[in-house]
Design an enzyme around this catalytic site. Structure first.
Site, PDB file in Angstrom:
ATOM      1  N   SER A  93       0.842  -1.206   0.000  1.00 48.20           N
ATOM      2  CA  SER A  93       0.000   0.000   0.000  1.00 48.20           C
ATOM      3  C   SER A  93       0.871   1.248   0.000  1.00 48.20           C
ATOM      4  O   SER A  93       0.358   2.359  -0.183  1.00 48.20           O
ATOM      5  CB  SER A  93      -0.935   0.007   1.219  1.00 48.20           C
ATOM      6  OG  SER A  93      -0.209  -0.237   2.409  1.00 48.20           O
ATOM      7  N   ASP A 105       5.521  -7.032   2.510  1.00 44.16           N
ATOM      8  CA  ASP A 105       4.746  -7.580   1.383  1.00 44.16           C
ATOM      9  C   ASP A 105       5.671  -7.960   0.240  1.00 44.16           C
ATOM     10  O   ASP A 105       6.522  -7.159  -0.176  1.00 44.16           O
ATOM     11  CB  ASP A 105       3.779  -6.519   0.850  1.00 44.16           C
ATOM     12  CG  ASP A 105       2.386  -6.638   1.433  1.00 44.16           C
ATOM     13  OD1 ASP A 105       2.039  -7.715   1.952  1.00 44.16           O
ATOM     14  OD2 ASP A 105       1.642  -5.639   1.377  1.00 44.16           O
ATOM     15  N   LYS A 142       4.666 -11.338   3.473  1.00 44.28           N
ATOM     16  CA  LYS A 142       3.227 -11.563   3.236  1.00 44.28           C
ATOM     17  C   LYS A 142       2.990 -11.736   1.743  1.00 44.28           C
ATOM     18  O   LYS A 142       3.532 -10.980   0.926  1.00 44.28           O
ATOM     19  CB  LYS A 142       2.394 -10.403   3.783  1.00 44.28           C
ATOM     20  CG  LYS A 142       0.886 -10.581   3.536  1.00 44.28           C
ATOM     21  CD  LYS A 142       0.030  -9.664   4.397  1.00 44.28           C
ATOM     22  CE  LYS A 142      -0.060  -8.255   3.924  1.00 44.28           C
ATOM     23  NZ  LYS A 142      -0.622  -8.090   2.552  1.00 44.28           N
ATOM     24  N   GLU A 152      -9.085  -9.729   4.272  1.00 40.53           N
ATOM     25  CA  GLU A 152      -9.434  -8.354   3.897  1.00 40.53           C
ATOM     26  C   GLU A 152     -10.824  -8.289   3.276  1.00 40.53           C
ATOM     27  O   GLU A 152     -11.135  -9.011   2.322  1.00 40.53           O
ATOM     28  CB  GLU A 152      -8.381  -7.790   2.914  1.00 40.53           C
ATOM     29  CG  GLU A 152      -8.699  -6.362   2.499  1.00 40.53           C
ATOM     30  CD  GLU A 152      -7.541  -5.600   1.862  1.00 40.53           C
ATOM     31  OE1 GLU A 152      -6.414  -6.142   1.808  1.00 40.53           O
ATOM     32  OE2 GLU A 152      -7.767  -4.463   1.421  1.00 40.53           O
TER      33      GLU A 152
HETATM   34  O1  KIV Z   1      -0.456  -3.425   1.698  1.00 41.05           O
HETATM   35  C1  KIV Z   1      -1.158  -3.326   2.726  1.00 41.05           C
HETATM   36  O2  KIV Z   1      -1.188  -2.296   3.407  1.00 41.05           O
HETATM   37  C2  KIV Z   1      -1.962  -4.484   3.112  1.00 41.05           C
HETATM   38  C3  KIV Z   1      -2.965  -4.281   4.211  1.00 41.05           C
HETATM   39  C4  KIV Z   1      -4.134  -3.537   3.723  1.00 41.05           C
HETATM   40  C5  KIV Z   1      -3.329  -5.553   4.860  1.00 41.05           C
HETATM   41  O3  KIV Z   1      -1.831  -5.519   2.556  1.00 41.05           O
END
Ligand code: KIV
Length: 277
Positions: A58, A96, A126, A195
């Site tokens: 994000s 991520d 993640k 989510e």
């Molecule tokens: O990238 C992110 O911030 C996310 C969250 C919304 C869980 O994956």
């Protein structure tokens, strides 16, 4: 400003680990998670006592201003991940894996995962998806890298969905989500983000799994909650989905501070003699 890493300790909490997350689920202690993308904010939220910091892709939306998370690269995630790690002592840091970095093959997924872990020294990665990416998940786990799964609305697949609306409303998608969640747990994932799915489905998944679930727009019956920091602090004012609770209005706070500064500069009130050498 210089910051020394060891100086940051503000309490005697232990570092949050994957086994601590399991203990928290067993004890019914809710897990708090927020995103961060830079050293300064990571330092603040770590010292405030957050359990997990997510270096989310994000960053693409709130740091860069893109409409989707798709443009993020492995090197950009490493840049943000390293910046966050420099500020964190106690929280578990999850990075991520960006769009396209774990889809081509399990071996490319491992190469990218190892690169992110080596260059950020983060605690966990993640990945979005279930059965479609399970071989990559298994290969990364086999390399000794913990994984947090992510099901429901998966922003990296936005072009497949066509909207950021609620997912798994119908029985077929809900059933697939339950199967994917079990698959990820059986493969060895340490936790799972859910989510934007119905609260009842999130509750069922949470009951079925021994690993903790962390919800965003997934209701209260999950093991923890995550929000994007810029959203909950009121910096990203154009974004106000139903699930979002704002804990501050930093947009107004910063605007006021900047306007005061501009006025002080224009009026020659700043700097004063006390602020001069
Ligand atoms: O990238 C992110 O911030 C996310 C969250 C919304 C869980 O994956």
């Amino acid at each position: 400003m210089t910051q020394v890493k060891g100086y940051l300790s503000s309490d005697n909490r232990k570092k949050v680990t994957t086994s601590k997350l399991l203990e928290m689920k067993k004890a019914g202690e809710k897990i708090s998670m927020l995103t961060a993308y830079d050293f300064s904010m990571a330092t603040v939220i770590d010292r405030a006592g957050i359990d997990i910091i997510l270096v989310g892709d994000s960053a693409s939306n709130v740091m860069v201003g893109n409409n989707t998370t798709l443009p993020m690269t492995v090197d950009q995630m490493i840049y943000h991940g390293k910046s966050v790690m420099n500020g964190v002592e106690k929280a578990m840091v999850v990075v991520d894996m960006p769009f396209g970095s774990y889809h081509a093959s399990p071996s490319e997924a491992v190469t990218n995962a190892v690169k992110i872990m080596r260059e950020t020294e983060a605690d966990c990665l993640k990945l979005e998806g279930g059965i479609e990416i399970i071989e990559s998940v298994k290969a990364i786990l086999a390399a000794g890298i913990p994984i947090m799964g992510h099901l429901g609305l998966m922003p990296q697949s936005i072009n497949k969905y066509g909207s950021f609306g609620l997912r798994a409303k119908d029985d077929k998608e809900a059933q697939k989500l339950i199967e994917d969640a079990k698959l990820l747990e059986d493969a060895g994932c340490c936790s799972l983000v859910l989510e934007k799915i119905p609260a009842e489905l999130a509750a069922n998944v949470t009951k079925e799994l021994t690993i903790p679930t962390i919800g965003i727009g997934a209701g209260p019956f999950v093991d923890g909650q995550v929000l994007v920091m810029h959203d909950m602090l009121g910096l990203n004012i154009g974004f106000s989905p139903k699930f979002l609770r704002r804990y501050a209005n930093l947009y107004d706070v910063i605007t006021e501070a900047v306007q005061s500064y501009i006025n002080d500069v224009k009026s020659s009130d700043f700097p004063s003699s006390d602020e001069s050498y």
